[in-house]
Scaffold this motif. Sequence first.
Motif, PDB file in Angstrom:
ATOM      1  N   SER A  17      68.293  39.490  30.176  1.00 39.28           N
ATOM      2  CA  SER A  17      67.311  39.815  31.203  1.00 39.28           C
ATOM      3  C   SER A  17      67.961  40.728  32.233  1.00 39.28           C
ATOM      4  O   SER A  17      69.198  40.795  32.339  1.00 39.28           O
ATOM      5  CB  SER A  17      66.764  38.549  31.867  1.00 39.28           C
ATOM      6  N   TRP A  18      67.130  41.435  32.965  1.00 37.07           N
ATOM      7  CA  TRP A  18      67.587  42.379  33.980  1.00 37.07           C
ATOM      8  C   TRP A  18      66.960  41.964  35.308  1.00 37.07           C
ATOM      9  O   TRP A  18      65.733  42.027  35.476  1.00 37.07           O
ATOM     10  CB  TRP A  18      67.183  43.806  33.622  1.00 37.07           C
ATOM     11  N   ASN A  19      67.779  41.510  36.250  1.00 35.25           N
ATOM     12  CA  ASN A  19      67.282  41.012  37.526  1.00 35.25           C
ATOM     13  C   ASN A  19      66.799  42.157  38.416  1.00 35.25           C
ATOM     14  O   ASN A  19      67.386  43.254  38.431  1.00 35.25           O
ATOM     15  CB  ASN A  19      68.361  40.225  38.263  1.00 35.25           C
ATOM     16  N   GLN A  20      65.755  41.866  39.175  1.00 31.12           N
ATOM     17  CA  GLN A  20      65.262  42.836  40.154  1.00 31.12           C
ATOM     18  C   GLN A  20      66.291  42.992  41.268  1.00 31.12           C
ATOM     19  O   GLN A  20      67.056  42.064  41.564  1.00 31.12           O
ATOM     20  CB  GLN A  20      63.913  42.359  40.718  1.00 31.12           C
ATOM     21  N   ASN A  21      66.327  44.175  41.897  1.00 29.24           N
ATOM     22  CA  ASN A  21      67.239  44.382  43.019  1.00 29.24           C
ATOM     23  C   ASN A  21      66.493  44.269  44.347  1.00 29.24           C
ATOM     24  O   ASN A  21      65.265  44.147  44.387  1.00 29.24           O
ATOM     25  CB  ASN A  21      67.973  45.726  42.895  1.00 29.24           C
ATOM     26  N   ALA A  22      67.233  44.313  45.438  1.00 28.90           N
ATOM     27  CA  ALA A  22      66.647  44.118  46.760  1.00 28.90           C
ATOM     28  C   ALA A  22      65.687  45.237  47.138  1.00 28.90           C
ATOM     29  O   ALA A  22      64.762  45.024  47.937  1.00 28.90           O
ATOM     30  CB  ALA A  22      67.753  44.001  47.807  1.00 28.90           C
ATOM     31  N   ARG A  23      65.872  46.423  46.561  1.00 35.23           N
ATOM     32  CA  ARG A  23      64.993  47.557  46.870  1.00 35.23           C
ATOM     33  C   ARG A  23      63.759  47.589  45.977  1.00 35.23           C
ATOM     34  O   ARG A  23      62.909  48.458  46.110  1.00 35.23           O
ATOM     35  CB  ARG A  23      65.775  48.870  46.714  1.00 35.23           C
ATOM     36  N   LEU A  24      63.699  46.644  45.018  1.00 30.81           N
ATOM     37  CA  LEU A  24      62.576  46.569  44.057  1.00 30.81           C
ATOM     38  C   LEU A  24      62.471  47.840  43.232  1.00 30.81           C
ATOM     39  O   LEU A  24      61.381  48.324  42.935  1.00 30.81           O
ATOM     40  CB  LEU A  24      61.254  46.284  44.783  1.00 30.81           C
ATOM     41  N   THR A  25      63.646  48.374  42.819  1.00 27.44           N
ATOM     42  CA  THR A  25      63.669  49.627  42.057  1.00 27.44           C
ATOM     43  C   THR A  25      64.392  49.503  40.724  1.00 27.44           C
ATOM     44  O   THR A  25      64.719  50.523  40.099  1.00 27.44           O
ATOM     45  CB  THR A  25      64.350  50.735  42.883  1.00 27.44           C
ATOM     46  N   ASP A  26      64.691  48.279  40.281  1.00 28.59           N
ATOM     47  CA  ASP A  26      65.399  48.133  39.008  1.00 28.59           C
ATOM     48  C   ASP A  26      64.591  48.801  37.888  1.00 28.59           C
ATOM     49  O   ASP A  26      63.375  48.570  37.773  1.00 28.59           O
ATOM     50  CB  ASP A  26      65.596  46.658  38.668  1.00 28.59           C
ATOM     51  N   PRO A  27      65.223  49.627  37.043  1.00 24.22           N
ATOM     52  CA  PRO A  27      64.480  50.395  36.043  1.00 24.22           C
ATOM     53  C   PRO A  27      64.166  49.641  34.758  1.00 24.22           C
ATOM     54  O   PRO A  27      63.598  50.233  33.834  1.00 24.22           O
ATOM     55  CB  PRO A  27      65.413  51.572  35.754  1.00 24.22           C
ATOM     56  N   PHE A  28      64.500  48.350  34.680  1.00 23.49           N
ATOM     57  CA  PHE A  28      64.352  47.621  33.422  1.00 23.49           C
ATOM     58  C   PHE A  28      63.392  46.436  33.547  1.00 23.49           C
ATOM     59  O   PHE A  28      63.520  45.444  32.843  1.00 23.49           O
ATOM     60  CB  PHE A  28      65.716  47.114  32.945  1.00 23.49           C
ATOM     61  N   GLN A  29      62.406  46.521  34.416  1.00 23.69           N
ATOM     62  CA  GLN A  29      61.534  45.376  34.676  1.00 23.69           C
ATOM     63  C   GLN A  29      60.427  45.231  33.629  1.00 23.69           C
ATOM     64  O   GLN A  29      60.118  44.136  33.199  1.00 23.69           O
ATOM     65  CB  GLN A  29      60.949  45.478  36.075  1.00 23.69           C
ATOM     66  N   GLN A  30      59.795  46.323  33.247  1.00 22.90           N
ATOM     67  CA  GLN A  30      58.763  46.272  32.212  1.00 22.90           C
ATOM     68  C   GLN A  30      59.271  47.039  30.997  1.00 22.90           C
ATOM     69  O   GLN A  30      59.767  48.151  31.133  1.00 22.90           O
ATOM     70  CB  GLN A  30      57.458  46.893  32.714  1.00 22.90           C
ATOM     71  N   SER A  31      59.107  46.453  29.815  1.00 21.26           N
ATOM     72  CA  SER A  31      59.654  47.116  28.634  1.00 21.26           C
ATOM     73  C   SER A  31      58.811  46.840  27.401  1.00 21.26           C
ATOM     74  O   SER A  31      58.032  45.887  27.356  1.00 21.26           O
ATOM     75  CB  SER A  31      61.104  46.671  28.386  1.00 21.26           C
ATOM     76  N   THR A  32      58.999  47.701  26.417  1.00 22.30           N
ATOM     77  CA  THR A  32      58.341  47.532  25.124  1.00 22.30           C
ATOM     78  C   THR A  32      59.284  48.023  24.042  1.00 22.30           C
ATOM     79  O   THR A  32      60.248  48.751  24.332  1.00 22.30           O
ATOM     80  CB  THR A  32      57.003  48.290  25.096  1.00 22.30           C
ATOM     81  N   PHE A  33      59.037  47.626  22.795  1.00 21.66           N
ATOM     82  CA  PHE A  33      59.965  47.889  21.697  1.00 21.66           C
ATOM     83  C   PHE A  33      59.375  48.862  20.675  1.00 21.66           C
ATOM     84  O   PHE A  33      58.154  48.965  20.513  1.00 21.66           O
ATOM     85  CB  PHE A  33      60.274  46.599  20.939  1.00 21.66           C
ATOM     86  N   ALA A  34      60.275  49.526  19.945  1.00 19.76           N
ATOM     87  CA  ALA A  34      59.901  50.295  18.759  1.00 19.76           C
ATOM     88  C   ALA A  34      61.124  50.375  17.858  1.00 19.76           C
ATOM     89  O   ALA A  34      62.269  50.340  18.329  1.00 19.76           O
ATOM     90  CB  ALA A  34      59.418  51.698  19.119  1.00 19.76           C
ATOM     91  N   SER A  35      60.893  50.475  16.544  1.00 18.83           N
ATOM     92  CA  SER A  35      62.006  50.635  15.602  1.00 18.83           C
ATOM     93  C   SER A  35      61.560  51.535  14.469  1.00 18.83           C
ATOM     94  O   SER A  35      60.363  51.614  14.129  1.00 18.83           O
ATOM     95  CB  SER A  35      62.463  49.286  15.049  1.00 18.83           C
ATOM     96  N   CYS A  36      62.521  52.240  13.873  1.00 17.70           N
ATOM     97  CA  CYS A  36      62.202  53.207  12.817  1.00 17.70           C
ATOM     98  C   CYS A  36      63.018  52.978  11.548  1.00 17.70           C
ATOM     99  O   CYS A  36      63.048  53.844  10.671  1.00 17.70           O
ATOM    100  CB  CYS A  36      62.413  54.628  13.319  1.00 17.70           C
ATOM    101  N   GLY A  37      63.705  51.848  11.433  1.00 14.94           N
ATOM    102  CA  GLY A  37      64.470  51.550  10.231  1.00 14.94           C
ATOM    103  C   GLY A  37      65.869  52.113  10.218  1.00 14.94           C
ATOM    104  O   GLY A  37      66.514  52.137   9.154  1.00 14.94           O
ATOM    105  N   ASP A  38      66.392  52.549  11.375  1.00 15.15           N
ATOM    106  CA  ASP A  38      67.749  53.098  11.417  1.00 15.15           C
ATOM    107  C   ASP A  38      68.775  52.061  11.854  1.00 15.15           C
ATOM    108  O   ASP A  38      69.932  52.399  12.134  1.00 15.15           O
ATOM    109  CB  ASP A  38      67.802  54.314  12.339  1.00 15.15           C
ATOM    110  N   GLY A  39      68.371  50.784  11.932  1.00 16.03           N
ATOM    111  CA  GLY A  39      69.289  49.724  12.310  1.00 16.03           C
ATOM    112  C   GLY A  39      69.266  49.366  13.777  1.00 16.03           C
ATOM    113  O   GLY A  39      69.920  48.399  14.186  1.00 16.03           O
ATOM    114  N   TYR A  40      68.516  50.133  14.577  1.00 16.34           N
ATOM    115  CA  TYR A  40      68.431  49.861  16.010  1.00 16.34           C
ATOM    116  C   TYR A  40      67.014  49.458  16.403  1.00 16.34           C
ATOM    117  O   TYR A  40      66.031  49.863  15.771  1.00 16.34           O
ATOM    118  CB  TYR A  40      68.806  51.112  16.821  1.00 16.34           C
ATOM    119  N   VAL A  41      66.929  48.682  17.464  1.00 16.89           N
ATOM    120  CA  VAL A  41      65.680  48.465  18.178  1.00 16.89           C
ATOM    121  C   VAL A  41      65.754  49.277  19.457  1.00 16.89           C
ATOM    122  O   VAL A  41      66.749  49.202  20.197  1.00 16.89           O
ATOM    123  CB  VAL A  41      65.463  46.977  18.513  1.00 16.89           C
ATOM    124  N   TYR A  42      64.725  50.091  19.699  1.00 14.69           N
ATOM    125  CA  TYR A  42      64.670  50.902  20.911  1.00 14.69           C
ATOM    126  C   TYR A  42      63.775  50.201  21.927  1.00 14.69           C
ATOM    127  O   TYR A  42      62.689  49.725  21.594  1.00 14.69           O
ATOM    128  CB  TYR A  42      64.158  52.301  20.593  1.00 14.69           C
TER     129      TYR A  42
END
Length: 337
Positions: free
Chosen positions: A172-197
């Motif tokens: 998980s990615w904690n929010q910061n005091a400025r409320l600007t953390d860039p990892f708060q909302q996320s979604t996934f995609a994968s294309c079969g190359d061994g990674y999840v984006y």
Amino acid sequence: MKLGFKPPVRIQQVTGPNPGFAPSGHARYGTNTAKYGMGAADLGCMWDNREGTTFHVFGDNFKTCTPAFAGPTGTDWRPNALGRSSNIDLINGIRFDDFNVDSNGDRTPIIPLFSDSEDGLVPTGGINVNGNDYLSYVAFAKNHTDQSQTNAGGTAMSTDGGKTWTREYGCSWNQNARLTDPFQQSTFASCGDGYVYRFTTESDRAGNIHLLRVPEAGIIDKAQYQYWTGTAWVSDETQVGVLIQGPVGEMSARYDDLLDLFYIMYHDDSRRTTVFQYAARPTGPWSVKLPIMPDRQFNIYAPMIHPRSSGTDVFFCGSIWDTYETYLFYANLRVSR
């Protein structure tokens, strides 16, 4: 390759007691969430569990609901809920097979709250990897008054087909005091190359899109994530760059193997339209912002791409604030070389 759109059509009201609707000439499935105690809901991120079932995870939901500009009110509020559907004839709508329910047959939250610190736990994306299901979520702070006031963007995991879930606090990615953390909302995609984006953005609807990747086997191990700076993958999250300039509302992403393209959908408040962008690689370059559906046609938020979309046929769900319900839309891509 260049993509464009014919104007999308609204196929069905997915949630609530309404019997549903479809364009003339199409058979239709009526809405059937009321029998599970869900009369109103928003979001509804979707992914395929690769066994013929699509998972739909909704956010805040009620048994009965009164929509309002300041926020809906209603009875029997739940922070999230999971339904399953197996029909593939989406032009006729979504037909639910079942929901995760309690002993009374009412939908039940799949991920509970910390009642002393959270107001809500909203699903933002999901994916099935190596037989397990993973859900990204954003946890809203207790007594929050706007979308920026979150505690963290996190990850949940199910190993039993979505029946039970655990919050993976190590990813998980904690929010910061400025409320600007860039990892708060996320979604996934994968294309079969061994990674999840993992495409991420800030907690409000004005942020930018950022890009993370992780080996499939390490999706809940934060130490294995890498962050795209704009030119390279690095392990230092503070070096993450901007993939797509905002403002970006709740987004969804997908890789289409027929077109061999990644694409993203979100609402752009400044343009007052739902936006579509595509790229041959997750790192880009990304196309210009294509206004797929202006607010004057349908004023939605959180456009969630259906995993049964394929090639030029794009199905997505969007939420309407004025009714506090989720709807299914269909858009036909136009491809030129």
